[in-house]
Design an enzyme around this catalytic site. Sequence first.
Site, PDB file in Angstrom:
ATOM      1  N   GLU A  61       0.801  -1.218   0.000  1.00  0.00           N
ATOM      2  CA  GLU A  61       0.000   0.000   0.000  1.00  0.00           C
ATOM      3  C   GLU A  61       0.840   1.277   0.000  1.00  0.00           C
ATOM      4  OE1 GLU A  61      -2.629  -3.252   1.539  1.00  0.00           O
ATOM      5  OE2 GLU A  61      -0.546  -2.626   1.878  1.00  0.00           O
ATOM      6  N   HIS A 130      -9.302  -5.224  11.485  1.00  0.00           N
ATOM      7  CA  HIS A 130     -10.030  -5.274  10.216  1.00  0.00           C
ATOM      8  C   HIS A 130     -11.441  -4.703  10.323  1.00  0.00           C
ATOM      9  CE1 HIS A 130      -6.856  -8.260   9.509  1.00  0.00           C
ATOM     10  NE2 HIS A 130      -7.041  -8.022   8.224  1.00  0.00           N
TER      11      HIS A 130
END
Length: 345
Positions: A61, A130
Amino acid sequence: MGRTLTYWQAIAEATVQCMEADPAVVVVGQNVDDAKGSYGTTRAAYERFGAARVVDTPNSENAVAGICIGAADQGLRPLVVHTRADFMFLAMDALINLGSKWRYMYGDQGGVPVVMRGVVGRGWGQGATHSQSLHSVFGHFPGLYVAAPASPADAKGLLISALRADTPVVLMENRSLYATEGEVPEEPYTVPFGKGRVARPGADVTVVAASLMVHEALRAAELLAGQGVDVEVVDVRSVRPLDEDVICSSAARTGRVVIADTSWARYGLSAEVAAVIAEHVPHALRAPVRRVTPPDCPAPVSWPLEEAFHPGAQKIADACLELVGGDRSAVPALAGVDAGFIGPY
């Protein structure tokens, strides 16, 4: 009755329409080319434009953010898809320290037209790393636009606005919304940043909400209507810029405010909304502002604990009844309503 699409279909349609209109738009991200296509939202673009413009990336990322911001500076319009927004923390150096500041640093000589989509929220016991909603984190930084669309129509309109803008944009999409349906015009259209909406008019209490919590607020409002409590629901749509006018107008009209958010209360969107009301219409309030947010701890993995962790219509209704002096025991329909608004994703 207009045409109906799901939330994910509206995003997919907006992506293809923007790519057709502007060859500079490219889609980048992990698994954007697979059969599911980031919950279906990028599959149509891949089938239409192929790997040259819908680019699958490795789990990197930070590097992808730097490459895409550099590409945006050179004329492309990257749409970066993060299937788990939690990993957007790895992209923040390039996005915050470069992308959000370049227009200011270089005397308004041009922005960086990069758009980052992040999938957020509760799921099926995904735990602390998450399940986070990061809209208030990104909303803290000048130079970014940040939005959290609640409806399919806004998901399409805000994405098109983002892909036409010269300002870096973060769009947060709650995974529980992907299967929701709503009317969506077929032609391209824009929804402006910084413009909220009244999702349901009411006179007794205002619920200010974003993303998934707009739907939970509407559920609570329907239940309370049967008890004579008239709830107004304000969907902020855009976190930065924030529509202070629609928030304050509603607060002044009802005199009672509940703020519902999928992220924590401290230093978050609910804190900002409460501060805006306190600064602009404090004398209109008949009672202190109430906030409905997750508890101040990381999200659990256990399904029952996760159900208890994430607030929903039950807690919103309780907060509204507290403000109007209502009796919760007179609303038996609220029992078990916090089973939640979970879609198949």
